[in-house]
Design an enzyme around this catalytic site. Sequence first.
Site, PDB file in Angstrom:
ATOM      1  N   HIS A  23       0.851  -1.189   0.000  1.00 57.54           N
ATOM      2  CA  HIS A  23       0.000   0.000   0.000  1.00 57.54           C
ATOM      3  C   HIS A  23       0.890   1.243   0.000  1.00 57.54           C
ATOM      4  CE1 HIS A  23      -3.840   2.054   0.892  1.00 57.54           C
ATOM      5  NE2 HIS A  23      -3.140   2.835   1.708  1.00 57.54           N
ATOM      6  N   ASP A  29       0.892   5.312   0.067  1.00 59.06           N
ATOM      7  CA  ASP A  29       0.077   6.480   0.420  1.00 59.06           C
ATOM      8  C   ASP A  29       0.616   7.736  -0.240  1.00 59.06           C
ATOM      9  OD1 ASP A  29      -2.045   5.586   2.202  1.00 59.06           O
ATOM     10  OD2 ASP A  29      -0.390   4.872   3.454  1.00 59.06           O
ATOM     11  N   MET A  47       0.166  11.577  -0.840  1.00 52.85           N
ATOM     12  CA  MET A  47      -0.486  12.754  -0.243  1.00 52.85           C
ATOM     13  C   MET A  47       0.060  14.011  -0.911  1.00 52.85           C
ATOM     14  SD  MET A  47      -0.470  11.671   3.751  1.00 52.85           S
ATOM     15  CE  MET A  47      -0.688   9.963   4.279  1.00 52.85           C
ATOM     16  N   HIS A  81      -2.868   4.606  -3.115  1.00 52.32           N
ATOM     17  CA  HIS A  81      -3.991   5.334  -2.509  1.00 52.32           C
ATOM     18  C   HIS A  81      -3.716   6.824  -2.698  1.00 52.32           C
ATOM     19  CE1 HIS A  81      -5.957   6.457   1.653  1.00 52.32           C
ATOM     20  NE2 HIS A  81      -6.602   6.977   0.633  1.00 52.32           N
ATOM     21  N   MET A 102      -4.390  10.380  -2.142  1.00 50.17           N
ATOM     22  CA  MET A 102      -5.043  11.420  -1.333  1.00 50.17           C
ATOM     23  C   MET A 102      -4.685  12.740  -1.992  1.00 50.17           C
ATOM     24  SD  MET A 102      -4.201   9.658   2.320  1.00 50.17           S
ATOM     25  CE  MET A 102      -3.042   8.518   1.577  1.00 50.17           C
ATOM     26  N   GLY A 118      -4.291  11.197   6.074  1.00 40.40           N
ATOM     27  CA  GLY A 118      -3.246  12.212   6.217  1.00 40.40           C
ATOM     28  C   GLY A 118      -2.047  11.764   7.026  1.00 40.40           C
ATOM     29  N   GLY A 135      -6.389   2.319   8.322  1.00 40.25           N
ATOM     30  CA  GLY A 135      -6.212   3.244   9.434  1.00 40.25           C
ATOM     31  C   GLY A 135      -6.458   2.588  10.782  1.00 40.25           C
ATOM     32  N   GLY A 136      -5.423   2.567  11.606  1.00 39.14           N
ATOM     33  CA  GLY A 136      -5.574   2.031  12.959  1.00 39.14           C
ATOM     34  C   GLY A 136      -5.788   0.531  13.020  1.00 39.14           C
ATOM     35  N   SER A 138       1.693   1.464  10.922  1.00 40.07           N
ATOM     36  CA  SER A 138       2.491   1.481  12.153  1.00 40.07           C
ATOM     37  C   SER A 138       2.485   0.123  12.859  1.00 40.07           C
ATOM     38  CB  SER A 138       2.004   2.587  13.089  1.00 40.07           C
ATOM     39  OG  SER A 138       0.609   2.517  13.242  1.00 40.07           O
TER      40      SER A 138
HETATM   41  C1  DX5 Z   1      -3.585   7.383   6.343  1.00 33.29           C
HETATM   42  C2  DX5 Z   1      -3.077   6.376   5.338  1.00 33.29           C
HETATM   43  C3  DX5 Z   1      -2.839   5.032   5.894  1.00 33.29           C
HETATM   44  C4  DX5 Z   1      -1.822   4.969   6.987  1.00 33.29           C
HETATM   45  C5  DX5 Z   1      -2.161   3.824   7.865  1.00 33.29           C
HETATM   46  O1  DX5 Z   1      -3.821   8.567   5.693  1.00 33.29           O
HETATM   47  O2  DX5 Z   1      -4.013   6.245   4.287  1.00 33.29           O
HETATM   48  O3  DX5 Z   1      -2.567   4.080   4.878  1.00 33.29           O
HETATM   49  O4  DX5 Z   1      -0.512   4.827   6.529  1.00 33.29           O
HETATM   50  O5  DX5 Z   1      -1.333   3.858   8.968  1.00 33.29           O
HETATM   51  P1  DX5 Z   1      -1.707   3.142  10.346  1.00 33.29           P
HETATM   52  O6  DX5 Z   1      -1.861   1.672  10.039  1.00 33.29           O
HETATM   53  O7  DX5 Z   1      -0.529   3.440  11.188  1.00 33.29           O
HETATM   54  O8  DX5 Z   1      -2.987   3.753  10.822  1.00 33.29           O
HETATM   55 ZN    ZN Z   2      -3.722   4.570   2.769  1.00 33.81          ZN
END
Ligand code: DX5
Ligand code: ZN
Length: 210
Positions: free
Chosen positions: A34, A36, A38, A67, A69, A143, A173-174, A195
């Site tokens: 994945h 990210d 941004m 992904h 954003m 974000g 997320g989380g 994380s």
């Molecule tokens: C948040 C990202 C996620 C993020 C997830 O904006 O889209 O992909 O990296 O990170 P964790 O797993 O730490 O929430």
């Molecule tokens: Zn993501």
Amino acid sequence: MPSLKIAPSLLSCDFANIQREVEAIEAAGADLLHVDVMDAHFVPNLTIGPPVVAAIKRVARKPLDCHLMMTDPQRYVADFAKAGAAIITIHVEANAPVSDTLDAIRKAGAKPGLVLNPETPIDAAAPYLNRIDMLLIMSVWPGFGGQKFMPQVLETVKAARKLAPDLDIEIDGGINAETARQAVAAGANVLVAGSYVFSGDYAARIASLR
Ligand code: DX5
Ligand code: ZN
């Protein structure tokens, strides 16, 4: 429901050693990588663009799940496909014509997907479910990595699974061993985790998600 897939988010890896990190996370059992993206506009953070995706692609064996954003993804989807993205997801909240951008992604040779922010209702994606390859439901505000899972999105996941029994439904997320269980019970089958997987033994963390 389609098979379970684990998609570690490279946002939490050591960018100074990205080749080593990609190889280690693939050896640990990642199904997708994945990525990210941004743009410092749709979200305040600024991360990576097509040249870095192309560099990851040179060392990766698993598909890159990008992904976006971004406020204006339509301008960039062809560049990300060319850089090697296998899947490109765009936010319904972005300032982009959804149909045209999904078409542009497919035309560029990648699989298109849509993303919903935590408070966006499933109705926003419903008209497109039969022409996307993945629906990503955010379980934090996009974000930043390391935020707390928002359990209220499980209702959106349930509604999406009901509407699309065969679609890949991704949650982001989380995610940890506990929230993964809740997400899968609600109908998600693609788990993004940043994380959590990168802050311990990669193989053990991925196994705990499964
Ligand atoms: C948040 C990202 C996620 C993020 C997830 O904006 O889209 O992909 O990296 O990170 P964790 O797993 O730490 O929430
Ligand atoms: Zn993501």
